[in-house]
Scaffold this motif. Structure first.
Motif, PDB file in Angstrom:
ATOM      1  N   ALA A  37      -4.894  13.937  11.892  1.00  0.00           N
ATOM      2  CA  ALA A  37      -4.496  13.175  13.083  1.00  0.00           C
ATOM      3  C   ALA A  37      -3.754  14.083  14.052  1.00  0.00           C
ATOM      4  CB  ALA A  37      -3.608  12.004  12.694  1.00  0.00           C
ATOM      5  N   PHE A  38      -4.063  13.916  15.328  1.00  0.00           N
ATOM      6  CA  PHE A  38      -3.373  14.714  16.344  1.00  0.00           C
ATOM      7  C   PHE A  38      -3.302  13.926  17.640  1.00  0.00           C
ATOM      8  CE2 PHE A  38      -7.797  15.908  15.914  1.00  0.00           C
ATOM      9  CZ  PHE A  38      -8.291  15.816  17.203  1.00  0.00           C
ATOM     10  N   ALA A  39      -2.283  14.238  18.427  1.00  0.00           N
ATOM     11  CA  ALA A  39      -2.077  13.554  19.700  1.00  0.00           C
ATOM     12  C   ALA A  39      -3.246  13.845  20.627  1.00  0.00           C
ATOM     13  CB  ALA A  39      -0.767  13.997  20.337  1.00  0.00           C
ATOM     14  N   TRP A  40      -3.645  12.825  21.335  1.00  0.00           N
ATOM     15  CA  TRP A  40      -4.764  12.940  22.252  1.00  0.00           C
ATOM     16  C   TRP A  40      -4.287  12.494  23.629  1.00  0.00           C
ATOM     17  CZ3 TRP A  40      -9.120  15.388  21.593  1.00  0.00           C
ATOM     18  CH2 TRP A  40     -10.187  15.142  22.438  1.00  0.00           C
ATOM     19  N   ALA A  87      -7.563  -0.288   9.630  1.00  0.00           N
ATOM     20  CA  ALA A  87      -6.852  -1.562   9.517  1.00  0.00           C
ATOM     21  C   ALA A  87      -5.565  -1.386   8.714  1.00  0.00           C
ATOM     22  CB  ALA A  87      -7.742  -2.619   8.881  1.00  0.00           C
ATOM     23  N   ASP A  88      -5.645  -0.638   7.618  1.00  0.00           N
ATOM     24  CA  ASP A  88      -4.465  -0.412   6.789  1.00  0.00           C
ATOM     25  C   ASP A  88      -3.414   0.408   7.522  1.00  0.00           C
ATOM     26  OD1 ASP A  88      -5.650  -1.854   4.757  1.00  0.00           O
ATOM     27  OD2 ASP A  88      -6.253  -0.087   3.610  1.00  0.00           O
ATOM     28  N   LEU A  89      -3.830   1.359   8.323  1.00  0.00           N
ATOM     29  CA  LEU A  89      -2.887   2.180   9.075  1.00  0.00           C
ATOM     30  C   LEU A  89      -2.046   1.317  10.012  1.00  0.00           C
ATOM     31  CD1 LEU A  89      -1.863   5.015   9.835  1.00  0.00           C
ATOM     32  CD2 LEU A  89      -3.679   5.090  11.537  1.00  0.00           C
ATOM     33  N   TYR A  90      -2.678   0.388  10.669  1.00  0.00           N
ATOM     34  CA  TYR A  90      -1.930  -0.489  11.581  1.00  0.00           C
ATOM     35  C   TYR A  90      -1.033  -1.453  10.810  1.00  0.00           C
ATOM     36  CZ  TYR A  90      -4.167   1.433  15.641  1.00  0.00           C
ATOM     37  OH  TYR A  90      -4.562   2.298  16.632  1.00  0.00           O
ATOM     38  N   LYS A  91      -1.435  -1.847   9.610  1.00  0.00           N
ATOM     39  CA  LYS A  91      -0.565  -2.681   8.768  1.00  0.00           C
ATOM     40  C   LYS A  91       0.684  -1.898   8.376  1.00  0.00           C
ATOM     41  CE  LYS A  91      -4.271  -5.323   6.603  1.00  0.00           C
ATOM     42  NZ  LYS A  91      -5.026  -5.521   5.353  1.00  0.00           N
ATOM     43  N   VAL A  92       0.500  -0.647   7.971  1.00  0.00           N
ATOM     44  CA  VAL A  92       1.639   0.190   7.571  1.00  0.00           C
ATOM     45  C   VAL A  92       2.564   0.419   8.759  1.00  0.00           C
ATOM     46  CG1 VAL A  92       2.308   2.485   6.743  1.00  0.00           C
ATOM     47  CG2 VAL A  92       0.409   1.288   5.663  1.00  0.00           C
ATOM     48  N   ALA A  93       2.012   0.596   9.945  1.00  0.00           N
ATOM     49  CA  ALA A  93       2.828   0.831  11.138  1.00  0.00           C
ATOM     50  C   ALA A  93       3.743  -0.351  11.435  1.00  0.00           C
ATOM     51  CB  ALA A  93       1.928   1.117  12.341  1.00  0.00           C
ATOM     52  N   PRO A 138       0.144   4.513  15.923  1.00  0.00           N
ATOM     53  CA  PRO A 138      -1.104   5.151  15.528  1.00  0.00           C
ATOM     54  C   PRO A 138      -2.133   5.214  16.655  1.00  0.00           C
ATOM     55  CG  PRO A 138      -0.804   3.071  14.372  1.00  0.00           C
ATOM     56  CD  PRO A 138       0.458   3.346  15.117  1.00  0.00           C
ATOM     57  N   GLY A 139      -2.039   4.329  17.641  1.00  0.00           N
ATOM     58  CA  GLY A 139      -2.968   4.346  18.757  1.00  0.00           C
ATOM     59  C   GLY A 139      -2.857   5.571  19.637  1.00  0.00           C
ATOM     60  N   GLU A 140      -1.776   6.348  19.485  1.00  0.00           N
ATOM     61  CA  GLU A 140      -1.582   7.543  20.291  1.00  0.00           C
ATOM     62  C   GLU A 140      -2.175   8.795  19.642  1.00  0.00           C
ATOM     63  OE1 GLU A 140       2.526   7.941  21.355  1.00  0.00           O
ATOM     64  OE2 GLU A 140       2.561   5.995  22.362  1.00  0.00           O
ATOM     65  N   PHE A 141      -2.851   8.613  18.512  1.00  0.00           N
ATOM     66  CA  PHE A 141      -3.408   9.752  17.788  1.00  0.00           C
ATOM     67  C   PHE A 141      -4.903   9.591  17.578  1.00  0.00           C
ATOM     68  CE2 PHE A 141       1.026   9.772  16.840  1.00  0.00           C
ATOM     69  CZ  PHE A 141       1.351  11.114  16.793  1.00  0.00           C
TER      70      PHE A 141
END
Length: 88
Positions: free
Chosen positions: A84-87, A39-45, A62-65
């Motif tokens: 985190a890495f691209a998927w 949740a915090d990652l998406y807030k920072v984005a 962030p949804g791309e990792f």
């Protein structure tokens, strides 16, 4: 995804960058902590670069990792290391 402490060595064997040093131990990251970090990652984005709490930090899409969370202990503090890495 929170990984078990037994996976810490494999995750921290990085080929592209330096990882954390002086790891004293490991701990299991609870699902509730992973949910809060997500949740915090998406807030920072969504923040402007001048609002971000981490100097020079950039979180883009962030949804791309794919993210792996492992609990480590450094200087007596429980930390969460995020790999985190691209998927595709």
């Amino acid at each position: 995804m929170a990984l078990p402490p037994s996976q810490v060595e494999a995750i921290l064997d990085l080929c592209s960058r330096a990882g954390p040093v002086d790891i004293e131990g490991t701990w299991q990251v609870p699902a509730s902590v992973v949910e809060q970090l997500e949740a915090d990652l998406y807030k920072v984005a969504r923040m402007r670069s001048d609002e971000c709490c981490l100097l020079g930090a950039r979180v883009r899409k962030p949804g791309e990792f794919y993210r792996q969370y492992v609990g480590i202990v450094v200087e007596g503090r429980e930390l969460v290391y995020v790999n985190a890495f691209a998927w595709p």
